[in-house]
Design a protein around this motif. Structure first.
Motif, short mmCIF file in Angstrom:
data_model
loop_
_atom_site.label_atom_id
_atom_site.label_comp_id
_atom_site.label_asym_id
_atom_site.label_seq_id
_atom_site.Cartn_x
_atom_site.Cartn_y
_atom_site.Cartn_z
N CYS A 274 105.34 119.41 38.99
CA CYS A 274 104.03 119.52 38.76
C CYS A 274 103.50 120.44 39.89
CB CYS A 274 103.21 118.48 38.02
SG CYS A 274 103.08 116.99 39.38
N PHE A 275 104.36 120.75 40.71
CA PHE A 275 103.60 121.53 41.83
C PHE A 275 104.38 122.82 41.53
CE2 PHE A 275 103.53 117.19 43.94
CZ PHE A 275 102.29 117.11 43.50
N GLU A 276 103.90 123.99 41.94
CA GLU A 276 104.76 125.35 41.67
C GLU A 276 105.56 125.27 42.57
OE1 GLU A 276 103.62 130.20 42.03
OE2 GLU A 276 101.93 128.75 42.45
N THR A 277 105.52 124.80 43.87
CA THR A 277 106.61 124.97 44.89
C THR A 277 107.68 123.73 44.88
OG1 THR A 277 105.04 123.88 46.10
CG2 THR A 277 105.19 126.09 46.69
N SER A 278 107.73 123.09 43.86
CA SER A 278 108.73 121.98 43.55
C SER A 278 110.02 122.65 43.44
CB SER A 278 108.17 120.91 42.59
OG SER A 278 107.09 120.31 43.03
N LYS A 279 111.00 121.75 43.94
CA LYS A 279 112.43 122.03 43.47
C LYS A 279 113.26 120.73 43.87
CE LYS A 279 113.79 123.49 48.22
NZ LYS A 279 114.46 124.72 49.09
N ALA A 280 114.13 120.23 42.99
CA ALA A 280 114.77 119.11 42.85
C ALA A 280 115.63 118.82 44.06
CB ALA A 280 115.55 118.93 41.69
N THR A 281 115.60 117.76 44.56
CA THR A 281 116.14 117.26 45.89
C THR A 281 117.03 115.91 45.71
OG1 THR A 281 114.22 116.07 46.84
CG2 THR A 281 114.41 118.31 47.63
N THR A 282 117.78 115.47 46.27
CA THR A 282 118.31 114.43 46.46
C THR A 282 117.98 113.41 47.43
OG1 THR A 282 120.17 115.02 48.02
CG2 THR A 282 120.18 115.76 45.53
N HIS A 283 118.47 111.91 47.12
CA HIS A 283 118.38 111.25 48.33
C HIS A 283 119.08 111.42 49.70
CE1 HIS A 283 116.68 108.34 45.46
NE2 HIS A 283 117.34 108.49 44.76
N ASP A 284 120.01 112.27 49.45
CA ASP A 284 120.67 112.67 50.65
C ASP A 284 119.61 113.31 51.52
OD1 ASP A 284 123.27 111.48 50.41
OD2 ASP A 284 124.07 113.13 49.83
N ASP A 285 118.98 114.35 51.08
CA ASP A 285 118.09 115.35 51.68
C ASP A 285 116.72 115.57 50.88
OD1 ASP A 285 117.39 117.29 53.44
OD2 ASP A 285 118.55 118.86 52.70
N PRO A 286 116.03 114.54 51.16
CA PRO A 286 114.78 114.38 50.23
C PRO A 286 113.69 115.24 50.20
CG PRO A 286 114.84 112.55 51.54
CD PRO A 286 116.00 113.35 51.87
N ILE A 287 113.42 115.77 51.50
CA ILE A 287 112.16 116.27 51.97
C ILE A 287 112.43 117.52 52.41
CG2 ILE A 287 110.17 116.28 53.53
CD1 ILE A 287 110.79 113.34 53.88
N TYR A 288 111.64 118.68 51.92
CA TYR A 288 111.47 119.87 52.54
C TYR A 288 110.30 120.48 52.85
CZ TYR A 288 110.46 121.39 47.79
OH TYR A 288 109.84 121.68 46.53
N GLU A 289 109.94 121.50 53.56
CA GLU A 289 108.47 121.98 53.76
C GLU A 289 108.37 123.71 53.31
OE1 GLU A 289 106.17 124.85 56.31
OE2 GLU A 289 108.23 124.61 56.50
N VAL A 290 106.96 123.64 52.77
CA VAL A 290 106.64 124.90 52.24
C VAL A 290 105.27 125.13 52.78
CG1 VAL A 290 106.00 126.43 50.29
CG2 VAL A 290 108.06 124.90 50.21
#
Length: 372
Positions: A274-290
């Motif tokens: 529900c955020f335009e900048t969302s993309k699926a991640t995994t428990h291995d690498d859950p976080i990213y920055e935009v």
């Protein structure tokens, strides 16, 4: 009926589609159950638990897909699994097809009869097979969000409950349904300053009547949402349109209005986010920055608490699984319109309108599919 349950192969997915209790129930009704070896280990159910109730343990997923009349899973079948599905076979699992054209095409090509947990309904208009995982994900969201807020993870370095002399984190929850309500309760319990939004004024009244004092609420207009997220330390996306792609409630441009290091937790990521900048991640690498904003978008959040999630899901799915096994899918769906609402594909035809609309695919009505 021969019911098969393979081991989940999605990244760090430890849940399992059948508990030993569900296997025992099926076997007591005259059905046979085959379980892939170690399928339940991640949720705390060793092979011996299944064998003790009469299930057969098999060595490979390929054997499950080859032999089973009905395949019961948790997550959507991965590409290697979809190649093994066939016409005349029942697939009973979460699918989330609207944002996933590749999976949809593969299921249609296979001819499998696919019944999606997330679109089965109940007489109250609820989603009984989605609800338990929504409860889990909602309760997890503030926990993972608070972790995302930690400075070492790129966040603002804000403590949820603050300390004497320092105010708490400001948390905004977008959506007042099952996920949002549980998220707001937990965030408030952690001491945060919480506001929940929704487009339904009756729902806001209900939340105020039941939880008044624990957290605030606001109407989910574009203006209100924009003002709230600009002040938020954490925004939890908790919106759902059954079976359809999630609406985009926060644009990339709006990230510039937010506090640097604020956290977005997108619980709607299974439906496209529900955020335009969302993309699926995994428990291995859950976080990213935009644009300085931290995103937590793990697509199988409940998998982190696999035992709780597996038991909760098994409690909800067992009656429907037993109906499918006892009656066959056609009779079970004729007898229960709410189970029929779960039908997404059959014999190469798409049978769920919201998915067809999202992907531009022609749809056959579920009632017509019963006659095919």
């Amino acid at each position: 009926m021969l019911i098969g349950c393979p081991k989940e192969i999605k990244n760090q997915e430890y849940r399992v589609g059948m508990t030993p209790s569900a296997a025992m129930e099926a076997i007591s009704r005259g059905h046979s159950v085959i379980i892939e070896t170690n399928a339940g280990v991640g949720a705390g159910f060793p092979d011996a638990d299944y064998a003790s109730v009469g299930a057969e343990i098999v060595g490979t997923a390929a054997e499950i897909f080859k032999r089973a009349d009905m395949v019961v899973k948790v997550k959507e079948p991965q590409a290697v699994e979809r190649k093994q599905l066939r016409e005349g076979q029942i697939l009973f699992t979460y699918l989330h097809l609207a944002p996933d054209p590749e999976q949809t095409k593969d299921l249609l090509d296979s001819g499998v009869t696919a019944i999606a947990y997330e679109t089965v309904t109940d007489r109250n208009g609820g989603l009984p097979l989605l609800a338990p995982m929504s409860e889990v994900a909602g309760r997890l969201a503030p926990q993972v969000g608070s972790w995302t807020l930690q400075k070492a993870n790129g966040g603002r370095g804000v403590l949820m409950g603050g300390v004497p002399g320092v105010g708490p984190a400001k948390v905004v929850v977008l959506g007042g349904g099952v996920v949002g309500t549980h998220a707001a309760r937990i965030a408030a319990g952690m001491g945060a300053d919480v506001t929940i939004t929704d487009l339904s004024t009756p729902r806001l009244r209900y939340l105020d009547d039941v939880f008044g004092g624990q957290f605030k609420n606001a109407y989910a207009s574009k203006n209100n949402t924009a003002e709230l997220i600009a002040e938020a330390d954490m925004v939890i996306g908790a919106v759902l349109i059954p079976g359809a792609e999630a609406p985009k409630l926060v644009s990339r441009a709006q990230l510039a209005t937010m506090k640097p290091g604020a956290a977005l937790v997108d619980v709607a990521i299974d439906q496209g986010g529900c955020f335009e900048t969302s993309k699926a991640t995994t428990h291995d690498d859950p976080i990213y920055e935009v644009d300085g904003i931290m995103h937590y978008c793990v697509a199988n959040m409940p998998g982190a608490v696999a035992r709780t999630s597996t038991i909760a899901l098994g409690n909800a799915t067992m009656p429907f699984m037993m109906a499918l096994a006892d009656k066959g899918w056609k009779q079970a769906c004729e007898d229960d319109e709410h189970l029929l609402n779960g039908l997404n594909t059959h014999a190469g035809k798409l049978t769920y309108y919201a998915v067809g609309k999202a992907l531009g695919i022609d749809v056959v009505s579920p009632s017509l599919a019963l006659k095919m």
